[in-house]
Design a protein around this motif. Structure first.
Motif, PDB file in Angstrom:
ATOM      1  N   ILE A 166       0.843  -1.203   0.000  1.00 14.83           N
ATOM      2  CA  ILE A 166       0.000   0.000   0.000  1.00 14.83           C
ATOM      3  C   ILE A 166       0.877   1.250   0.000  1.00 14.83           C
ATOM      4  CG2 ILE A 166      -1.605   1.353   1.411  1.00 14.83           C
ATOM      5  CD1 ILE A 166      -2.871  -1.325   2.271  1.00 14.83           C
ATOM      6  N   LYS A 167       1.914   1.226   0.807  1.00 19.13           N
ATOM      7  CA  LYS A 167       2.845   2.365   0.870  1.00 19.13           C
ATOM      8  C   LYS A 167       3.465   2.622  -0.501  1.00 19.13           C
ATOM      9  CE  LYS A 167       7.147   3.885   3.098  1.00 19.13           C
ATOM     10  NZ  LYS A 167       8.210   3.504   4.085  1.00 19.13           N
ATOM     11  N   GLY A 179       1.775   6.900  -6.691  1.00 24.49           N
ATOM     12  CA  GLY A 179       0.705   7.804  -7.110  1.00 24.49           C
ATOM     13  C   GLY A 179       1.011   9.249  -6.787  1.00 24.49           C
ATOM     14  N   GLN A 180       1.709   9.474  -5.689  1.00 28.75           N
ATOM     15  CA  GLN A 180       2.087  10.828  -5.292  1.00 28.75           C
ATOM     16  C   GLN A 180       3.193  11.378  -6.174  1.00 28.75           C
ATOM     17  OE1 GLN A 180       3.213  10.180  -1.228  1.00 28.75           O
ATOM     18  NE2 GLN A 180       1.119  10.176  -0.449  1.00 28.75           N
ATOM     19  N   GLU A 181       4.204  10.570  -6.436  1.00 31.91           N
ATOM     20  CA  GLU A 181       5.398  11.060  -7.125  1.00 31.91           C
ATOM     21  C   GLU A 181       5.268  11.059  -8.642  1.00 31.91           C
ATOM     22  OE1 GLU A 181       9.021   9.273  -5.877  1.00 31.91           O
ATOM     23  OE2 GLU A 181       8.565   9.423  -3.742  1.00 31.91           O
ATOM     24  N   PHE A 182       4.637  10.011  -9.191  1.00 25.32           N
ATOM     25  CA  PHE A 182       4.640   9.845 -10.642  1.00 25.32           C
ATOM     26  C   PHE A 182       3.250   9.776 -11.270  1.00 25.32           C
ATOM     27  CE2 PHE A 182       8.352   7.573  -8.867  1.00 25.32           C
ATOM     28  CZ  PHE A 182       9.355   8.371  -9.386  1.00 25.32           C
ATOM     29  N   GLY A 183       2.246   9.373 -10.490  1.00 22.20           N
ATOM     30  CA  GLY A 183       0.925   9.149 -11.068  1.00 22.20           C
ATOM     31  C   GLY A 183       0.865   7.872 -11.878  1.00 22.20           C
ATOM     32  N   PHE A 184       1.947   7.125 -11.925  1.00 27.23           N
ATOM     33  CA  PHE A 184       2.053   5.877 -12.686  1.00 27.23           C
ATOM     34  C   PHE A 184       2.794   4.834 -11.873  1.00 27.23           C
ATOM     35  CE2 PHE A 184       0.925   8.423 -16.278  1.00 27.23           C
ATOM     36  CZ  PHE A 184       0.523   7.551 -17.290  1.00 27.23           C
ATOM     37  N   PHE A 185       2.462   3.572 -12.116  1.00 33.36           N
ATOM     38  CA  PHE A 185       3.248   2.452 -11.606  1.00 33.36           C
ATOM     39  C   PHE A 185       2.915   1.234 -12.458  1.00 33.36           C
ATOM     40  CE2 PHE A 185      -0.558   3.047  -8.996  1.00 33.36           C
ATOM     41  CZ  PHE A 185      -1.206   1.826  -9.096  1.00 33.36           C
ATOM     42  N   GLN A 186       3.757   0.207 -12.346  1.00 35.19           N
ATOM     43  CA  GLN A 186       3.468  -1.055 -13.002  1.00 35.19           C
ATOM     44  C   GLN A 186       3.235  -2.115 -11.936  1.00 35.19           C
ATOM     45  OE1 GLN A 186       5.150  -2.026 -16.868  1.00 35.19           O
ATOM     46  NE2 GLN A 186       6.850  -0.631 -16.460  1.00 35.19           N
ATOM     47  N   VAL A 187       2.387  -3.098 -12.268  1.00 32.08           N
ATOM     48  CA  VAL A 187       2.120  -4.182 -11.320  1.00 32.08           C
ATOM     49  C   VAL A 187       2.470  -5.517 -11.970  1.00 32.08           C
ATOM     50  CG1 VAL A 187       0.361  -2.954 -10.004  1.00 32.08           C
ATOM     51  CG2 VAL A 187      -0.326  -4.293 -12.002  1.00 32.08           C
ATOM     52  N   ILE A 188       3.093  -6.367 -11.179  1.00 30.32           N
ATOM     53  CA  ILE A 188       3.410  -7.736 -11.588  1.00 30.32           C
ATOM     54  C   ILE A 188       2.812  -8.694 -10.570  1.00 30.32           C
ATOM     55  CG2 ILE A 188       5.512  -7.114 -12.831  1.00 30.32           C
ATOM     56  CD1 ILE A 188       7.113  -7.991 -10.352  1.00 30.32           C
ATOM     57  N   ASN A 189       2.807  -9.991 -10.900  1.00 27.28           N
ATOM     58  CA  ASN A 189       2.181 -10.994 -10.027  1.00 27.28           C
ATOM     59  C   ASN A 189       0.799 -10.527  -9.595  1.00 27.28           C
ATOM     60  OD1 ASN A 189       4.435 -12.712 -10.158  1.00 27.28           O
ATOM     61  ND2 ASN A 189       5.455 -11.603  -8.503  1.00 27.28           N
ATOM     62  N   HIS A 190       0.037 -10.129 -10.583  1.00 23.97           N
ATOM     63  CA  HIS A 190      -1.274  -9.497 -10.380  1.00 23.97           C
ATOM     64  C   HIS A 190      -2.433 -10.478 -10.418  1.00 23.97           C
ATOM     65  CE1 HIS A 190      -0.813 -10.069 -14.635  1.00 23.97           C
ATOM     66  NE2 HIS A 190       0.171  -9.170 -14.659  1.00 23.97           N
ATOM     67  N   ILE A 226      -6.615  -3.256  -6.806  1.00 21.90           N
ATOM     68  CA  ILE A 226      -5.783  -2.054  -6.706  1.00 21.90           C
ATOM     69  C   ILE A 226      -6.513  -0.944  -5.970  1.00 21.90           C
ATOM     70  CG2 ILE A 226      -4.676  -0.218  -8.045  1.00 21.90           C
ATOM     71  CD1 ILE A 226      -4.132  -2.358 -10.210  1.00 21.90           C
ATOM     72  N   LEU A 227      -7.775  -0.717  -6.311  1.00 21.51           N
ATOM     73  CA  LEU A 227      -8.545   0.349  -5.660  1.00 21.51           C
ATOM     74  C   LEU A 227      -8.778   0.056  -4.182  1.00 21.51           C
ATOM     75  CD1 LEU A 227     -11.133   1.156  -8.479  1.00 21.51           C
ATOM     76  CD2 LEU A 227      -9.301   2.657  -7.654  1.00 21.51           C
ATOM     77  N   GLU A 228      -8.947  -1.217  -3.821  1.00 19.02           N
ATOM     78  CA  GLU A 228      -9.135  -1.565  -2.418  1.00 19.02           C
ATOM     79  C   GLU A 228      -7.863  -1.281  -1.619  1.00 19.02           C
ATOM     80  OE1 GLU A 228     -11.223  -3.010   0.977  1.00 19.02           O
ATOM     81  OE2 GLU A 228     -11.875  -2.308  -1.001  1.00 19.02           O
ATOM     82  N   LEU A 229      -6.715  -1.595  -2.188  1.00 21.59           N
ATOM     83  CA  LEU A 229      -5.451  -1.301  -1.501  1.00 21.59           C
ATOM     84  C   LEU A 229      -5.254   0.202  -1.346  1.00 21.59           C
ATOM     85  CD1 LEU A 229      -3.151  -3.922  -3.284  1.00 21.59           C
ATOM     86  CD2 LEU A 229      -3.837  -3.962  -0.874  1.00 21.59           C
ATOM     87  N   ILE A 230      -5.556   0.948  -2.399  1.00 20.83           N
ATOM     88  CA  ILE A 230      -5.439   2.404  -2.318  1.00 20.83           C
ATOM     89  C   ILE A 230      -6.429   2.957  -1.308  1.00 20.83           C
ATOM     90  CG2 ILE A 230      -5.842   4.551  -3.598  1.00 20.83           C
ATOM     91  CD1 ILE A 230      -4.620   3.173  -6.045  1.00 20.83           C
ATOM     92  N   SER A 231      -7.652   2.422  -1.302  1.00 21.58           N
ATOM     93  CA  SER A 231      -8.664   2.872  -0.344  1.00 21.58           C
ATOM     94  C   SER A 231      -8.180   2.692   1.085  1.00 21.58           C
ATOM     95  CB  SER A 231      -9.969   2.085  -0.542  1.00 21.58           C
ATOM     96  OG  SER A 231     -10.551   2.355  -1.782  1.00 21.58           O
ATOM     97  N   GLU A 232      -7.598   1.535   1.351  1.00 19.34           N
ATOM     98  CA  GLU A 232      -7.107   1.272   2.703  1.00 19.34           C
ATOM     99  C   GLU A 232      -6.011   2.267   3.072  1.00 19.34           C
ATOM    100  OE1 GLU A 232      -5.209  -2.414   5.341  1.00 19.34           O
ATOM    101  OE2 GLU A 232      -6.338  -2.820   3.499  1.00 19.34           O
TER     102      GLU A 232
END
Length: 334
Positions: A57-58, A64-75, A168-174
């Motif tokens: 989550i961190k 999201g704060q620094e870049f507004g982008f990220f990639q996810v693996i093992n999704h 992803i949204l649930e993790l961000i929500s938390e």
């Protein structure tokens, strides 16, 4: 009117109608220029333990704060689902001219570069298909039926992306302190946009997609094995590397509003290359049309007042269209 021609890009030099003004051209930005700063986040680690979940989550919030982008693996989305979907769109774009021309308009919005004028007569260097995805079972009936596997393969892909978006949204929500399940009923995978960017004789003159912000909550993108997505980082355009079996996720305008600016929607664009075709698939996870989008109250206090006005999502979209598709329409408090 001819809607598709696989030969429009078979030229020795870039036609004037595809040449962007000097101030908007990507210029000499080699496709191999990769931004290693954009985090690659392992979602599987969030299932290991509570401490690993908090670390994930961190990472999501920091990206999201620094870049507004990220990639996810093992999704959790099977590799074969991703590869079959890319292959299906490649087959779709490779179909003979008459096959695509005969796809009824109701089965999607199909565009070639010659039909995608940005402004002042300049066109995009891509083929593109867009179609709605919600409600999925109903929308599938109006999707293209060629190739024969299109509806089955793409339908399964959209369903998998829906599950990933909720994770992803649930993790961000938390991380933001929003109640669990908030986005379950407030979000939809509303639109798919698949692009084929053919090889270009001079990529420094053209764009596949001009710079823009996404009016979504989040957008989930697969770009296959070829880079071409660029994001603005520290005032410079840099490419996001094509990580095998990864998804690129970017924060949209709506999640920026909900997070009261804690998460950022960032400008991005798609560039072309001279060596090989590139296929990308973007799914836009949006609020429901009548959803009121506003800063979440758990983040607001005297030292952190609301930075954005509340707005119905459908009104936001209408305002965006009024200002132009590539205009950031966030309404900030005066």
């Amino acid at each position: 009117m001819e809607r598709h021609s696989s030969k429009w890009y078979n030229v020795q030099s870039v036609p004037q109608s595809y040449t962007f003004p000097p101030e908007e051209r990507p210029g000499e930005t080699p496709i191999i220029q990769i931004c290693h700063k954009i985090p690659v986040i392992d979602l599987e680690k969030s299932l290991v333990s509570s401490s690993e979940k908090m670390e994930t989550i961190k990472q999501l919030l920091q990206a999201g704060q620094e870049f507004g982008f990220f990639q996810v693996i093992n999704h959790g989305i099977p590799e074969d689902v991703m590869s079959q979907t890319i292959l299906t769109f490649n087959e779709f774009f490779d179909m003979a001219d008459e096959q695509i021309t005969n796809v009824p308009a109701r089965k999607g919005w199909i565009y070639t570069g010659s039909e995608q004028e940005v402004k002042d007569g300049v066109h995009l260097w891509r083929d593109n298909i867009k179609h709605p995805c919600h409600p999925l079972e109903k929308c599938m009936q109006s999707w293209p039926d060629k190739p024969a596997s299109y509806r089955e393969v793409v339908g399964r892909y959209v369903a998998e992306i829906r599950k990933l978006s909720l994770t992803i949204l649930e993790l961000i929500s938390e991380g933001l302190g929003i109640e669990s399940g908030y986005f379950d009923e407030q979000s939809q995978v509303q639109l798919l946009s698949a692009n084929r960017y053919p090889p270009c004789p001079d990529p420094s003159l053209t764009l596949g997609i001009p710079k823009h912000f996404d009016p979504s909550l989040i957008t989930i993108i697969t770009q296959g094995n070829v880079s071409g997505l660029q994001v603005m980082v520290d005032g410079k355009w840099v490419c996001i590397g094509a990580v095998p079996n990864a998804f690129v996720v970017n924060i949209g305008n709506q999640l920026e509003i909900i997070s009261n600016g804690m998460l950022r929607s960032v400008e991005h664009r798609a560039v072309t290359n001279s060596r090989e075709a590139r296929t990308s698939i973007a799914l836009f996870v949006n609020p429901t049309p009548n959803c009121i989008v506003e800063p979440t109250k758990v983040l607001l206090n005297e030292s952190n007042p609301p930075l954005y006005k509340f707005i119905l999502y459908k009104d936001f979209i209408n305002a965006s269209k009024a200002f132009g598709i590539h205009t950031d329409a966030i309404q900030k408090e005066a």
